[in-house]
Design an enzyme around this catalytic site. Structure first.
Site, PDB file in Angstrom:
ATOM      1  N   TYR A 240      54.124 -40.536  29.262  1.00  0.00           N
ATOM      2  CA  TYR A 240      55.263 -39.686  28.905  1.00  0.00           C
ATOM      3  C   TYR A 240      54.912 -38.205  29.052  1.00  0.00           C
ATOM      4  O   TYR A 240      53.872 -37.733  28.597  1.00  0.00           O
ATOM      5  CB  TYR A 240      55.723 -39.943  27.462  1.00  0.00           C
ATOM      6  CG  TYR A 240      56.737 -38.912  27.020  1.00  0.00           C
ATOM      7  CD1 TYR A 240      58.044 -38.963  27.511  1.00  0.00           C
ATOM      8  CD2 TYR A 240      56.380 -37.858  26.193  1.00  0.00           C
ATOM      9  CE1 TYR A 240      58.967 -37.995  27.160  1.00  0.00           C
ATOM     10  CE2 TYR A 240      57.301 -36.884  25.829  1.00  0.00           C
ATOM     11  CZ  TYR A 240      58.600 -36.952  26.320  1.00  0.00           C
ATOM     12  OH  TYR A 240      59.510 -35.987  25.993  1.00  0.00           O
TER      13      TYR A 240
ATOM     14  N   GLY B  18      61.974 -36.253  27.115  1.00  0.00           N
ATOM     15  CA  GLY B  18      63.034 -36.630  26.197  1.00  0.00           C
ATOM     16  C   GLY B  18      63.859 -37.775  26.728  1.00  0.00           C
ATOM     17  O   GLY B  18      63.346 -38.829  27.128  1.00  0.00           O
TER      18      GLY B  18
END
Length: 545
Positions: free
Chosen positions: A73, A80
């Protein structure tokens, strides 16, 4: 005309270097580095060897994941709600710069330099834990900006307190890229120019490093750490001011007796009462229940008479330990909460080189800070209200037991009706108290779902911390006004009968603020007295510390 001198700045204690290891930074360290006194020697801040080693190990783990093409991530994905977008390893570094640039949208007033310094220090310390896959070079650049005082201008508004302080910390991260503005001799200049003058070159960030810089709670925690420190000083100042008001009003010192505090053994209440007793020790102005009762004589049968003096004082005096004690008890848990926060890894994802595991979580959520700051501002504003009520007793001849109205002394300079003494001071204190009380409502309950409902529950801790900062400042001003009125009232009552501690406080105030024997400007008096509170000078005078 009165010439006001700035109260002495708090001295730096422990002038040696501060070593960041991600686990031992204290609030006192933050205050010392955020508020360097004029002419004070600079305090070096360095990374511990262990922090350097841990950081390098997490960077190597990051590079290994990139080489395998693993989804990470914020490194090889979007951010997000866009985390389902995969990004090739060659675009990972560019993505970090873009992440920073699209969050440069803060609004509102700029954070004061002390908050920006504290932010740089706390963010560096959190990254020093070595869980964030960021090079030691980048962490050290934060510390170089702190050492050279090349501080980015950071707008205060724009953070939800989760996912960390994205917007304000982007101004910090952008500074490392040479982007932004700073202040030099009161002028706003391009930050890149100030960097060149300080011998700092812009950095090129690697994968994950932009996210590591901005995805944390350092901005919120900077406000919180300073507020906790200042609130502790405010508690002592409120106890000193209460003691002086009690003397000026010939109050009943029995209300602070140790027996009462043992009967309700909240530690904060007991400490507060003990501090008030220390200031009152040796007073010949206060009285006791026994003295008041003896002065009335015995009443027998069915007779009814009015006492010359009540045996109990109003709540703003009698219940002072129960009010200020709540602030002290709040600080007992708020201080370690904030200390823990600024010694934590507060970004996402986190890297564990020991077992080669990548962890996606939510340590950026500043819930503990929000809860602590909402509680702190409630406790502090109640202290402000307490002192505003004490001021009302001091200036009103109906309740001050013989003091002149508005503390206007009799004499040729104060012909009846022409001078108004502390009347305007009470009006100002009432307004400032109301503002503090208005801000005391909780911010952390106002969560807003945002960012495509990825950030669907947020802490709002930044708002709580900023408001706590303001409530502490407002209450300090109310305390300063009540302190000035108490000092004036002591002179009118008879300073020679006051306690030794009260006379020391009186001398400290009178070193710069004259006795008010005619109407004059008093805003500079308030600023001077507030400085005595902020820098701890008042407590040193009262307690001989």
């Amino acid at each position: 005309m009165t010439t006001h001198h700035a109260p002495a700045q708090e001295e730096s204690t422990g002038a040696g270097a501060v070593t960041l290891d991600g686990s031992s930074l204290g609030i006192a360290d933050v205050v010392r580095l955020a508020r360097p006194g004029p002419g004070a020697p600079s305090v070096p801040v360095v990374l511990s060897p262990e922090a350097v080693d841990r950081s390098l190990r997490s960077v190597r783990m990051r590079d290994a994941l990139l080489a395998r093409g693993a989804p990470v991530y914020g490194v090889t994905t979007g951010f997000g709600g866009s985390a389902d977008m995969r990004i090739g390893p060659e675009g990972a570094a560019e993505t970090q710069r873009n992440l920073i640039m699209y969050h440069l949208n803060g609004v509102g007033p700029y954070a004061p330099p002390e908050v920006v310094r504290a932010t740089l220090l706390i963010r560096a310390n959190c990254l020093a834990r070595g869980d964030s896959a960021i090079r030691p070079l980048v962490i050290e650049r934060l510390l170089r900006h702190l050492a050279t005082d090349v501080l980015p201008r950071v707008p205060e508004r724009g953070s939800l307190g989760a996912s960390g302080d994205l917007v304000p910390l982007c101004y910090v991260a952008a500074a490392l890229l040479g982007v932004g503005e700073t202040q030099v001799d009161g002028r706003t200049v391009p930050l890149a120019a100030a960097q060149r003058a300080a011998g700092l070159a812009p950095l090129e960030l690697e994968a994950k490093e932009g996210l590591a810089l901005i995805n944390g709670t350092a901005f919120t925690t900077a406000f919180a750490a300073l507020a906790v420190h200042d609130a502790a000083r405010l508690a002592a100042a409120a106890e000193i001011t209460t003691a002086l008001a009690c003397e000026a009003l010939t109050g009943n010192a029995s209300h602070f007796d140790e027996f009462i505090q043992r009967a309700k053994p909240h530690p904060g209440q007991g400490t507060s009462a003990a501090m008030i007793r220390r200031v009152l020790s040796g007073s010949r102005l206060t009285t006791t229940y026994e003295e008041l009762a003896a002065g009335e004589g015995a009443l027998t049968g069915s007779g009814v008479t009015r006492q010359a003096r009540r045996i109990q004082d109003p709540y703003s005096l009698r219940c002072a330990p129960q009010v200020i004690g709540v602030l002290r008890s709040t600080l007992e848990w708020a201080d370690p909460w904030i200390t823990t926060e600024m010694n934590s890894s507060t970004d996402n994802p986190l890297f564990s080189p020991d077992d080669e595991r990548l962890h996606h979580g939510g340590n950026f959520y500043a819930g503990h800070v929000g809860q602590a700051m909402d509680s702190l501002k409630l406790a502090v504003s109640n202290v402000g209200d307490l002192l505003d009520r004490q001021l009302a007793l001091l200036v009103d001849e109906r309740f001050s037991l013989g003091l002149p109205a508005n503390l206007v002394p009799p004499g040729p300079r104060t012909r009846a009706g022409l001078h108004h003494g502390f009347k305007g001071m009470q009006i100002a204190a009432s307004a400032v108290t109301a503002e503090a009380l208005k801000l005391a409502g909780p911010a952390s309950v106002f969560s807003r779902s945002t960012e495509a409902h990825n950030q669907d529950k947020v802490s709002m801790a930044t708002i709580a911390a900023r408001e706590a900062r303001t409530v502490v400042e407002l209450t300090r001003q109310v305390t300063a006004i009540t302190l000035l009125a108490s000092v004036q009232a002591l002179e009118l009552r008879g300073l020679h009968r006051a306690s030794p501690a009260a006379r020391r406080v009186h001398a400290l105030v009178r070193a710069d603020v004259p006795f008010t024997d005619h109407d004059r400007r008093m805003d500079h008096d308030i600023a001077y007295a507030a400085g005595l509170l902020l820098h701890g000078t008042l407590a040193e005078a009262a307690f001989g510390a």
